[in-house]
Design a protein around this motif. Sequence first.
Motif: not given
Length: 464
Positions: A144, A192, A195, A198, A216, A368
């Motif tokens: 997606k 995924f 953000s 989400v 991620e 990150l």
Amino acid sequence: METTLEDTGIERKIKESRDYFAQGQSKEVHYRISALKKLRKAIIQNEDAICDALYRDFKKPKFESLATETQFVLAELNFILKNLEWWSKSQKVAGSWSTFPSRDWIQYEPYGSVLIIAPWNYPFQLCISPLLGAVAAGNTVVLKPSEWTPNTTAIIARIISEVFDTGHVSVIQGGVETSQKILTYKWDYIFFTGSTRVGKIIYQSAAKQLTPVTLELGGKNPCIIDKTANVPLSAKRIVWGKFMNAGQTCIAPDYLLVHSTVKEKVITELIRHIERSYGKEISTSPDYARIATESHFNKLVRMIEGQQLLFGGDFNAEDHYISPTLLDEPSAASKVMEDEIFGPILPIISYHTEEDLEEIISRYEKPLAFYVFSNNKKFQKKTMTKYAFGGGTVNDTVIQITNKNLPFGGVGNSGMGGYHGKHSFELFSHKKSLIRKSDWMELPFRYAPYKPFVKLAKWFKHFI
Ligand code: NAD
């Protein structure tokens, strides 16, 4: 409750993905290799078209499209193809007294039908790179891609439909609603990228079906310059890592923490390198991208409003252009210091002591990425071990993502799980533990009646 599989576009693709996995073809190593080779050929043939699509989506410069999207993916693909056969072999492990006599091994097994959801900032790389690992491990995949980069998404969909059988890999296009719908089905694995906000939604949906996930995500990545740093070189490497892709890079430095004694020099060097890279008329530079979405553009403009500008601050709504912007000492309460920036805005905050650093860095969740520019080895080691973050570099930015031997991923709010190279193959594989027990000898100690073995049981720790 899982939604029933009716025969509509989305449902059909998901059903085909499951059925294809059940057939077993995707599990055969030679089949995986030949599919990946076909994909490599298609990427090479379509490389210019992919770069054109990225340019149409957000004026991504061709050099950056090649370096960070197509060639990046091809390098990963070549590495996987070179190693896949031996990675896939079962791995013999030592037995123990409790299994003796036996053969013990780990077998890498695909999870099944995998869902990959991607964002818009590196729309090709972040779709295809996880796909390589998932296919290499023998899974079937539904992709997606982001709804915000329609040209790149269209070319991804075309390539995938030309290369793979629909059940093996397919693309579902659409926005949030589509994504939400897809998440109501049962998956064997969800990968995924996007953000943290989400990411939490994805994790909750996955939990309902106990589906394993990789998330991620993003974060506010600090970048420290201490007084021993090579300032001109540090500035050059920061400008490169921050303003590439117009700052829409999850591992770009988010804000600079500069020792107060070198602050002026750092600002001068940053400006020098910005102008050297993009010229004086940055909006006309062919090497500078645009902000991919209108809502993100508006969010970034709001971050600049009311701030003390050291450089830049220009924007153009029609073009989604925001110039490389340096901000002087924004307050902790300002919009720009509230959340991940994810754009070409670089706050510069001075510090005096290591306590100042700790006070600022610990305001935020685990990022990150983390960068330190310093020639003081003790300081380098201290900062790199003291703070938790996904990955980082001493005396450079962003390049940690380029080493295929290093897992790429976050920790805490910046994500879970790491991929690239062999780490991708392992991420998308279940490590099945197997023992083949021999008949030729039978140790009696584990069987009831236990009475004769109770004394011996106290020594089991030496044998198990
Ligand atoms: P996003 O989270 O808004 O969207 C990512 C994907 O999720 C898209 O495909 C979107 O359609 C889907 N989505 C959006 N809302 C959803 C919902 N409510 N339910 C289900 N699906 C939904 O992220 P974005 O704006 O596209 O990307 C920017 C973010 O991604 C930044 O935070 C950045 O740090 C992060 N990022 C992380 C990495 C990494 O490798 N760790 C890489 C790139 C970007």
